[in-house]
Design a protein around this motif. Structure first.
Motif, PDB file in Angstrom:
ATOM      1  N   VAL A 424       0.883  -1.177   0.000  1.00 17.46           N
ATOM      2  CA  VAL A 424       0.000   0.000   0.000  1.00 17.46           C
ATOM      3  C   VAL A 424       0.915   1.219   0.000  1.00 17.46           C
ATOM      4  CG1 VAL A 424      -1.942   1.159   1.102  1.00 17.46           C
ATOM      5  CG2 VAL A 424      -1.634  -1.316   1.410  1.00 17.46           C
ATOM      6  N   GLU A 425       0.894   1.956  -1.102  1.00 18.27           N
ATOM      7  CA  GLU A 425       1.751   3.127  -1.205  1.00 18.27           C
ATOM      8  C   GLU A 425       1.166   4.291  -0.404  1.00 18.27           C
ATOM      9  OE1 GLU A 425       4.586   3.064  -2.429  1.00 18.27           O
ATOM     10  OE2 GLU A 425       4.591   1.234  -3.642  1.00 18.27           O
ATOM     11  N   GLN A 428      -2.560   5.847  -0.611  1.00 11.47           N
ATOM     12  CA  GLN A 428      -3.475   4.932  -1.288  1.00 11.47           C
ATOM     13  C   GLN A 428      -4.497   4.342  -0.310  1.00 11.47           C
ATOM     14  OE1 GLN A 428      -1.337   1.774  -3.294  1.00 11.47           O
ATOM     15  NE2 GLN A 428      -1.465   2.831  -5.261  1.00 11.47           N
ATOM     16  N   MET A 429      -5.643   3.912  -0.869  1.00 11.83           N
ATOM     17  CA  MET A 429      -6.608   3.133  -0.124  1.00 11.83           C
ATOM     18  C   MET A 429      -6.686   1.749  -0.748  1.00 11.83           C
ATOM     19  SD  MET A 429     -10.756   3.411   0.259  1.00 11.83           S
ATOM     20  CE  MET A 429     -10.782   4.960   1.154  1.00 11.83           C
ATOM     21  N   VAL A 430      -6.429   0.736   0.063  1.00  9.80           N
ATOM     22  CA  VAL A 430      -6.519  -0.644  -0.390  1.00  9.80           C
ATOM     23  C   VAL A 430      -7.615  -1.336   0.409  1.00  9.80           C
ATOM     24  CG1 VAL A 430      -5.334  -2.868  -0.462  1.00  9.80           C
ATOM     25  CG2 VAL A 430      -4.131  -0.796  -1.151  1.00  9.80           C
ATOM     26  N   THR A 588      -2.633   6.898   4.274  1.00  7.55           N
ATOM     27  CA  THR A 588      -2.686   5.552   3.719  1.00  7.55           C
ATOM     28  C   THR A 588      -3.784   4.789   4.454  1.00  7.55           C
ATOM     29  OG1 THR A 588      -0.316   5.632   3.320  1.00  7.55           O
ATOM     30  CG2 THR A 588      -1.350   3.462   3.316  1.00  7.55           C
ATOM     31  N   ARG A 600     -15.632   0.597  -4.123  1.00 11.06           N
ATOM     32  CA  ARG A 600     -15.499   1.346  -5.376  1.00 11.06           C
ATOM     33  C   ARG A 600     -14.455   2.448  -5.270  1.00 11.06           C
ATOM     34  NH1 ARG A 600     -21.842   1.952  -7.213  1.00 11.06           N
ATOM     35  NH2 ARG A 600     -21.844   0.243  -8.740  1.00 11.06           N
ATOM     36  N   ASP A 601     -14.299   3.036  -4.090  1.00 11.44           N
ATOM     37  CA  ASP A 601     -13.359   4.138  -3.925  1.00 11.44           C
ATOM     38  C   ASP A 601     -11.916   3.664  -3.776  1.00 11.44           C
ATOM     39  OD1 ASP A 601     -15.421   5.939  -4.043  1.00 11.44           O
ATOM     40  OD2 ASP A 601     -15.703   6.025  -1.860  1.00 11.44           O
ATOM     41  N   ALA A 602     -11.693   2.380  -3.607  1.00 10.22           N
ATOM     42  CA  ALA A 602     -10.354   1.858  -3.322  1.00 10.22           C
ATOM     43  C   ALA A 602      -9.452   1.952  -4.556  1.00 10.22           C
ATOM     44  CB  ALA A 602     -10.438   0.418  -2.844  1.00 10.22           C
ATOM     45  N   ASP A 603      -8.168   2.274  -4.310  1.00 10.46           N
ATOM     46  CA  ASP A 603      -7.185   2.271  -5.392  1.00 10.46           C
ATOM     47  C   ASP A 603      -6.864   0.850  -5.826  1.00 10.46           C
ATOM     48  OD1 ASP A 603      -6.514   5.180  -5.533  1.00 10.46           O
ATOM     49  OD2 ASP A 603      -5.997   4.814  -3.439  1.00 10.46           O
ATOM     50  N   GLN A 604      -7.002  -0.076  -4.901  1.00  5.58           N
ATOM     51  CA  GLN A 604      -6.761  -1.484  -5.219  1.00  5.58           C
ATOM     52  C   GLN A 604      -7.615  -2.344  -4.298  1.00  5.58           C
ATOM     53  OE1 GLN A 604      -2.976  -4.492  -5.980  1.00  5.58           O
ATOM     54  NE2 GLN A 604      -2.770  -2.899  -4.454  1.00  5.58           N
ATOM     55  N   ARG A 618      -8.873  -3.218  -9.574  1.00  8.81           N
ATOM     56  CA  ARG A 618      -9.924  -2.249  -9.257  1.00  8.81           C
ATOM     57  C   ARG A 618     -11.286  -2.916  -9.433  1.00  8.81           C
ATOM     58  NH1 ARG A 618      -8.253   2.910  -8.594  1.00  8.81           N
ATOM     59  NH2 ARG A 618     -10.365   3.658  -8.999  1.00  8.81           N
TER      60      ARG A 618
END
Length: 665
Positions: A424-425, A428-430, A588, A600-604, A618
């Motif tokens: 998780v960079e 970001q949201m994972v 993060t 849906r909002d997650a980067d990954q 995604r």
């Protein structure tokens, strides 16, 4: 002399039966606990570890023992001087009056010295005992706080609290009543027996004939007392457990919802009645024991006066000698009966220490390395590298005595995570999704180091969490669970748990960010409002927003949300989601999700199943792939976001909202 340091030997010198009564109480207490300690094997090294705890008080213990010895000598000297007074009176002569006055003054001086020694004993006893209690309690409390989470899921809370209370107090007695009692009784017994045999071996031998007549039946009474005392302890423990469970908010609500107060009252009354019956039996057994002891001591005194009087009339002994022997006799029975059970007293103290050391010897499993390094401030990168994890077995984290089982389960658990890797960079949201039991919450716990990986690495800011300082890890990572716990304290104290030095302005800023400031302002006591047990004065959504405010006050760079809105209704969830949007801004985020909006909002999105990441990508990509995520989307996420009212598997959580104008509505 009684082994109780609160009662000096002088306290029993005047009364004929006083010493016997106190010695009898010590013996009775020993017999009550005898069966409890006979079968317990004290581990090796216990005595050495006890000595280590006592070392800081070695000077105090030395002074304490000196006062005990001097007091014992005074206790024997007083009857001898009383006999000299009688001899001076019977001899008569011009000097008799002066001698009697001098002896009386000397006896008075000894009484004053004995009283001062008693105060000194009590002061040193309290200083040593309370100091040892402080050291033991703080050591155990600190150690328990460092135990892994599974320790608390397996341990009976009451049994653990008992180690901090009952067993610590039992250990304290080793340095107060047991130590002083053994030393004092041995010295008093030796001195008393020596003086009595010197004065008249015939009277002394006759006086001791009755001792077995008392001790043998007393042991039988003691065994019966031990049985009913154990039953009383068990019943008390059950009543305490019942009250703890039923008096909690959840238990009280259950009783009211199912209309069972009469049934609960009847069950409790049945146990309370049995406790009453046991109390009556115990009182009668104790009274019979003491009456028997007083009777035997009185009969022994009668024999002493009878034989001694006859010898005095024949001129074999003086009248003063008979009085001295009668008074010394009362000081002989107490130490004899107490020392007959000294092994039980010593073993009881050793067992208490051993039970405390059992807890201290448990491996915390999560410990900071001596050369731990701090995670760089503001680090927002979270990385899992081929992480495997299995939960520890009961034998690795718990004690059979704390679980109330005969033996701990040593079965090695199956792995929960099997080679999990992801990054998780910063910023970001994972999202972690998957079926129940897939390992999502376990992954979150490894990131915050509630547990350590069995193999592989969990890195925060480029630092393996096992090499990081605990303080820097706690500052870097903040967690909001689905049932955030609030302590039974004020709102301000709950918030300052994250930042003890926070100002009121900082508290209000955090509350505003969590969308709950208006609610707190509307309360009569504002920040000083008590939240109630586990925060039950607030609704689920309000509790979550206060928990989010606590998180904002902490200001971590990485946020972990473990289904933070899982048990909320739609309106509460919307309020919490607004608060979370503030909490996640610029941070993060690792989110365990059950709602489509979050996913849906997650980067990954990481799809976890069977302890492995089986899909990643995604939302649109995973739906199109038609795998496990697409199935979850059609069943779990789509249903959760449908217009139909959300009902949790275990039922909706009762909502108890504080009205704006107080608690009486």
């Amino acid at each position: 002399m009684s082994p109780n340091p609160m009662a000096g030997p002088g306290g029993m010198g005047g009364g004929g039966m006083g010493a016997g009564g106190m010695g009898g109480w010590s013996m009775l207490r020993s017999m009550r606990h005898g069966d409890d300690v006979r079968g317990h094997r004290v581990s090796r090294g216990t005595a050495r570890r006890i000595t280590a705890f006592a070392r800081p008080y070695r000077r105090d213990i030395a002074v304490f023992l000196v006062t005990v010895v001097v007091a014992a000598v005074i206790g024997v000297a007083t009857p001898v001087l009383a006999g000299d007074v009688i001899n001076a009176i019977t001899r008569g002569g011009p000097e008799a009056g002066t001698i009697v006055v001098r002896l009386a003054l000397f006896i008075a001086g000894l009484a004053i010295a004995d009283a001062l020694l008693s105060l000194a004993q009590r002061w040193y006893s309290a200083r040593i005992g309370e100091g040892i209690i402080l050291n033991l309690r703080t050591r155990v409390y600190d150690h328990v706080q460092r135990m892994p989470l599974q320790f608390f899921t397996r341990t009976q809370t009451g049994a653990l609290v008992s180690r901090l209370n009952n067993d610590v107090l039992g250990a304290q007695r080793a340095f107060t009543s047991t130590l002083s009692g053994v030393v004092s009784n041995v010295i008093q017994l030796v001195l008393t027996a020596a003086v009595m045999f010197t004065l008249s071996w015939q009277i002394t031998a006759l006086s001791l004939i009755l001792l077995p007549i008392f001790i043998v039946p007393a042991r039988r009474v003691g065994r019966r007392l031990a049985e009913i005392t154990r039953e009383a302890y068990n019943l008390d423990a059950r009543m305490n457990a019942t009250m703890t469970e039923r008096f909690g908010v959840a238990g009280a609500l259950l009783i009211k919802l199912f209309a069972q107060p009469e049934v609960e009252a009847r069950r409790f009354a049945e146990r309370a009645e049995r406790v009453r019956d046991i109390g009556i039996q115990s009182a009668m057994y104790s009274r019979v024991f003491f009456v028997a002891m007083l009777l035997v001591a009185s009969l022994a005194q009668a024999l002493t006066y009878g034989l001694g009087g006859w010898l005095a009339v024949t001129g074999a002994v003086s009248a003063g000698t008979v009085v001295t022997l009668a008074l010394l006799l009362t000081r002989l029975y107490g130490p004899l009966t107490a020392l007959s059970n000294v092994r039980v007293d010593v073993m009881s103290a050793l067992v208490s220490f051993d039970r405390v050391f059992e807890v201290l010897d448990l491996n915390p499993s999560i410990a900071e390395k001596p050369d731990a390094v701090a995670i760089p401030a503001g680090s927002g990168r979270l990385e899992f590298r081929d992480v495997h994890f299995r939960y520890p077995s009961a034998a690795e984290v718990s004690l059979a005595s704390l679980e109330d089982v005969a033996a701990l389960d040593r079965t090695v658990a199956e792995p929960v995570l099997r080679g999990v890797s992801f990054t998780v960079e910063p910023g970001q949201m994972v999202a972690l999704v998957g079926p129940s039991g897939a390992g999502k919450s376990t992954t979150a716990m490894l990131a915050s180091r509630v547990y350590d990986a069995t193999s592989g690495e969990v890195r925060v800011g480029g630092v393996d969490v096992r090499d990081a300082t605990m303080a820097s890890l706690r500052d870097t990572i903040g967690v909001v669970t689905q049932d955030s716990h609030l302590l039974h304290e004020t709102i301000a104290e709950n918030l300052r748990y994250a930042k003890p030095d926070a100002t009121d302005e900082e508290l209000w800023a955090a509350l505003r960010g969590a969308q709950v400031a208006d609610l707190v302002r509307s309360l009569p006591d504002g920040l000083d409002t008590m939240v109630g047990e586990r925060g039950y004065r607030f609704s689920g959504g309000e509790k979550q927003r206060i928990a989010i405010a606590r998180l904002l006050l902490k200001a971590p760079s990485i946020v972990i949300l473990d289904e933070a809105t899982a048990h909320l209704d739609s309106e509460s969830e919307a309020a919490v989601q607004r608060a979370l949007s503030v909490a996640l801004t610029g941070r993060t985020a690792l989110v365990i999700a059950h709602r489509l909006s979050t996913v849906r909002d997650a980067d990954q999105i990481l799809v976890v199943d069977g302890g492995r990441i089986v899909e990643r990508g995604r939302h649109e990509e995973l739906v199109a792939a038609g795998g496990l995520y697409a199935e979850l989307y059609r069943t779990q996420f789509a249903v959760a976001d449908s217009p139909a009212p959300y009902v949790d598997e275990v039922g909706p959580e009762p909502v108890v909202t504080i009205p704006p104008h107080g608690y009486d509505d």
